[in-house]
Scaffold this motif. Structure first.
Motif, PDB file in Angstrom:
ATOM      1  N   SER A 159      34.926  30.333  40.843  1.00 45.24           N
ATOM      2  CA  SER A 159      34.169  30.405  39.596  1.00 45.24           C
ATOM      3  C   SER A 159      34.983  31.135  38.547  1.00 45.24           C
ATOM      4  O   SER A 159      35.820  31.983  38.868  1.00 45.24           O
ATOM      5  CB  SER A 159      32.848  31.137  39.851  1.00 45.24           C
ATOM      6  N   MET A 160      34.730  30.824  37.288  1.00 46.29           N
ATOM      7  CA  MET A 160      35.420  31.504  36.195  1.00 46.29           C
ATOM      8  C   MET A 160      34.807  32.869  35.888  1.00 46.29           C
ATOM      9  O   MET A 160      35.270  33.578  35.014  1.00 46.29           O
ATOM     10  CB  MET A 160      35.385  30.641  34.938  1.00 46.29           C
ATOM     11  N   GLN A 161      33.756  33.233  36.603  1.00 45.91           N
ATOM     12  CA  GLN A 161      33.144  34.549  36.439  1.00 45.91           C
ATOM     13  C   GLN A 161      33.602  35.462  37.568  1.00 45.91           C
ATOM     14  O   GLN A 161      33.530  35.095  38.741  1.00 45.91           O
ATOM     15  CB  GLN A 161      31.621  34.445  36.438  1.00 45.91           C
ATOM     16  N   LEU A 162      34.070  36.649  37.207  1.00 50.51           N
ATOM     17  CA  LEU A 162      34.557  37.615  38.178  1.00 50.51           C
ATOM     18  C   LEU A 162      33.757  38.904  38.079  1.00 50.51           C
ATOM     19  O   LEU A 162      33.665  39.491  36.992  1.00 50.51           O
ATOM     20  CB  LEU A 162      36.035  37.939  37.932  1.00 50.51           C
ATOM     21  N   GLN A 163      33.177  39.325  39.182  1.00 50.59           N
ATOM     22  CA  GLN A 163      32.547  40.628  39.235  1.00 50.59           C
ATOM     23  C   GLN A 163      33.615  41.628  39.659  1.00 50.59           C
ATOM     24  O   GLN A 163      33.841  41.866  40.844  1.00 50.59           O
ATOM     25  CB  GLN A 163      31.373  40.618  40.213  1.00 50.59           C
ATOM     26  N   ILE A 164      34.292  42.198  38.689  1.00 54.89           N
ATOM     27  CA  ILE A 164      35.403  43.094  38.954  1.00 54.89           C
ATOM     28  C   ILE A 164      35.390  44.198  37.903  1.00 54.89           C
ATOM     29  O   ILE A 164      35.113  43.951  36.725  1.00 54.89           O
ATOM     30  CB  ILE A 164      36.745  42.325  38.933  1.00 54.89           C
ATOM     31  N   SER A 165      35.643  45.418  38.334  1.00 51.91           N
ATOM     32  CA  SER A 165      35.616  46.549  37.408  1.00 51.91           C
ATOM     33  C   SER A 165      36.924  46.646  36.650  1.00 51.91           C
ATOM     34  O   SER A 165      37.953  46.109  37.068  1.00 51.91           O
ATOM     35  CB  SER A 165      35.367  47.846  38.179  1.00 51.91           C
ATOM     36  N   GLN A 166      36.890  47.357  35.540  1.00 48.54           N
ATOM     37  CA  GLN A 166      38.119  47.577  34.780  1.00 48.54           C
ATOM     38  C   GLN A 166      39.108  48.414  35.577  1.00 48.54           C
ATOM     39  O   GLN A 166      40.318  48.250  35.434  1.00 48.54           O
ATOM     40  CB  GLN A 166      37.775  48.240  33.443  1.00 48.54           C
ATOM     41  N   GLU A 167      38.598  49.279  36.440  1.00 48.57           N
ATOM     42  CA  GLU A 167      39.482  50.058  37.303  1.00 48.57           C
ATOM     43  C   GLU A 167      40.250  49.149  38.261  1.00 48.57           C
ATOM     44  O   GLU A 167      41.450  49.312  38.469  1.00 48.57           O
ATOM     45  CB  GLU A 167      38.677  51.096  38.089  1.00 48.57           C
ATOM     46  N   GLU A 168      39.539  48.164  38.841  1.00 46.32           N
ATOM     47  CA  GLU A 168      40.193  47.221  39.751  1.00 46.32           C
ATOM     48  C   GLU A 168      41.204  46.359  39.010  1.00 46.32           C
ATOM     49  O   GLU A 168      42.281  46.073  39.526  1.00 46.32           O
ATOM     50  CB  GLU A 168      39.145  46.338  40.435  1.00 46.32           C
ATOM     51  N   ILE A 169      40.879  45.953  37.786  1.00 48.70           N
ATOM     52  CA  ILE A 169      41.833  45.191  36.980  1.00 48.70           C
ATOM     53  C   ILE A 169      43.077  46.030  36.732  1.00 48.70           C
ATOM     54  O   ILE A 169      44.203  45.539  36.758  1.00 48.70           O
ATOM     55  CB  ILE A 169      41.183  44.737  35.661  1.00 48.70           C
ATOM     56  N   GLY A 170      42.869  47.325  36.513  1.00 49.25           N
ATOM     57  CA  GLY A 170      43.996  48.226  36.341  1.00 49.25           C
ATOM     58  C   GLY A 170      44.869  48.307  37.576  1.00 49.25           C
ATOM     59  O   GLY A 170      46.109  48.284  37.496  1.00 49.25           O
ATOM     60  N   TYR A 171      44.231  48.372  38.757  1.00 49.17           N
ATOM     61  CA  TYR A 171      44.999  48.404  40.005  1.00 49.17           C
ATOM     62  C   TYR A 171      45.855  47.143  40.156  1.00 49.17           C
ATOM     63  O   TYR A 171      47.032  47.203  40.505  1.00 49.17           O
ATOM     64  CB  TYR A 171      44.052  48.500  41.213  1.00 49.17           C
ATOM     65  N   ILE A 172      45.247  45.986  39.898  1.00 46.58           N
ATOM     66  CA  ILE A 172      45.955  44.714  40.060  1.00 46.58           C
ATOM     67  C   ILE A 172      47.120  44.610  39.082  1.00 46.58           C
ATOM     68  O   ILE A 172      48.175  44.061  39.405  1.00 46.58           O
ATOM     69  CB  ILE A 172      44.976  43.539  39.853  1.00 46.58           C
ATOM     70  N   SER A 173      46.929  45.162  37.887  1.00 49.37           N
ATOM     71  CA  SER A 173      47.914  45.010  36.817  1.00 49.37           C
ATOM     72  C   SER A 173      48.857  46.199  36.677  1.00 49.37           C
ATOM     73  O   SER A 173      49.714  46.208  35.784  1.00 49.37           O
ATOM     74  CB  SER A 173      47.189  44.800  35.480  1.00 49.37           C
ATOM     75  N   SER A 174      48.672  47.214  37.505  1.00 50.07           N
ATOM     76  CA  SER A 174      49.497  48.435  37.454  1.00 50.07           C
ATOM     77  C   SER A 174      49.390  49.139  36.107  1.00 50.07           C
ATOM     78  O   SER A 174      50.388  49.574  35.527  1.00 50.07           O
ATOM     79  CB  SER A 174      50.968  48.111  37.769  1.00 50.07           C
ATOM     80  N   VAL A 175      48.166  49.233  35.599  1.00 47.85           N
ATOM     81  CA  VAL A 175      47.902  50.000  34.383  1.00 47.85           C
ATOM     82  C   VAL A 175      46.676  50.875  34.637  1.00 47.85           C
ATOM     83  O   VAL A 175      45.940  50.674  35.604  1.00 47.85           O
ATOM     84  CB  VAL A 175      47.656  49.083  33.160  1.00 47.85           C
ATOM     85  N   SER A 176      46.442  51.848  33.775  1.00 48.40           N
ATOM     86  CA  SER A 176      45.279  52.705  33.912  1.00 48.40           C
ATOM     87  C   SER A 176      44.007  51.940  33.543  1.00 48.40           C
ATOM     88  O   SER A 176      44.059  50.880  32.913  1.00 48.40           O
ATOM     89  CB  SER A 176      45.418  53.928  32.999  1.00 48.40           C
ATOM     90  N   ARG A 177      42.860  52.497  33.934  1.00 48.23           N
ATOM     91  CA  ARG A 177      41.599  51.852  33.580  1.00 48.23           C
ATOM     92  C   ARG A 177      41.442  51.782  32.067  1.00 48.23           C
ATOM     93  O   ARG A 177      40.992  50.772  31.520  1.00 48.23           O
ATOM     94  CB  ARG A 177      40.424  52.620  34.194  1.00 48.23           C
ATOM     95  N   GLN A 178      41.828  52.860  31.378  1.00 51.29           N
ATOM     96  CA  GLN A 178      41.708  52.874  29.922  1.00 51.29           C
ATOM     97  C   GLN A 178      42.597  51.803  29.281  1.00 51.29           C
ATOM     98  O   GLN A 178      42.194  51.119  28.341  1.00 51.29           O
ATOM     99  CB  GLN A 178      42.073  54.258  29.375  1.00 51.29           C
TER     100      GLN A 178
END
Length: 217
Positions: A159-178
């Motif tokens: 699905s094109m909808q992802l239940q994912i937190s900004q913190e998790e996106i940060g982990y995947i992308s190697s950036v901070s949550r902010q």
């Protein structure tokens, strides 16, 4: 995807021997160091593959969506699990026993072809993630890493909808949550995605894959 390639008797054997388990959000599908006894697939839900360094830093390698299978490398090498797999939301997981996996490996050419493609796609994904981490700015890294989660071979039918937190996106992308939050706001202004409560919706997958290059309408 792989089941459609098998002979009917091989499909029946897989159906008879695969078991399904429910993993609640936050629960472990498997842990680093566990013996590897199964090949696993996501029937419904969302998983992350990660590890924790001795200093306590979490590194997220990849996420698995519905339709994706994982763990074949550890099965083939007969080594302990090298990572944790955690459910980011309630998830149903299929577990294929090692004996079934080995039988298909020994008796099905289509299954072997699938595994070759699977390993090649996964290798390409991890090479891309290393490249993104070393060469791209944070905004582009977030865009490309999100797009990489929608690999049609590793995560088919997602699905094109992802239940994912900004913190998790940060982990995947190697950036901070902010910093992930800033990137998401920028990508939302570009109409590539929308930020929802508790997740995101992808509006232009090709645009994310090519960001910051413009995509023809």
């Amino acid at each position: 995807m792989w089941a459609h390639m098998l002979a009917p008797d091989h499909v029946q054997k897989a159906e008879d021997e695969i078991v399904e388990r429910f993993i609640p959000a936050g629960g472990y599908v498997c842990r680093k160091g566990d013996p590897v006894d199964h090949w696993m697939g996501v029937l419904d839900g969302f998983l992350k593959m990660s590890s924790i360094s001795p200093e306590g830093k979490t590194v997220t390698f990849s996420c698995m969506l519905a339709g994706g299978w994982f763990g074949e490398g550890s099965l083939l090498k007969t080594e302990p699990r090298r990572y944790d797999v955690v459910a980011l939301r309630d998830t149903r997981v299929a577990y294929m026993p090692r004996s079934t996996f080995t039988f298909l490996l020994d008796n099905s050419i289509p299954f072997n072809r699938f595994l070759l493609h699977q390993l090649n796609e996964r290798l390409g994904l991890f090479i891309s993630l290393v490249e993104y981490d070393r060469m791209l700015d944070p905004d582009t890294r977030v865009a490309r890493c999100l797009a990489a989660m929608f690999n049609p071979y590793l995560n088919p039918g997602s699905s094109m909808q992802l239940q994912i937190s900004q913190e998790e996106i940060g982990y995947i992308s190697s950036v901070s949550r902010q910093r992930a939050n800033q990137a998401l706001q920028l990508l939302e202004k570009k109409q590539l995605l929308s930020v929802d409560y508790g997740g995101i919706t992808i509006l232009n997958l090709e645009g994310l894959r090519r960001y910051p290059e413009p995509v023809a309408a």
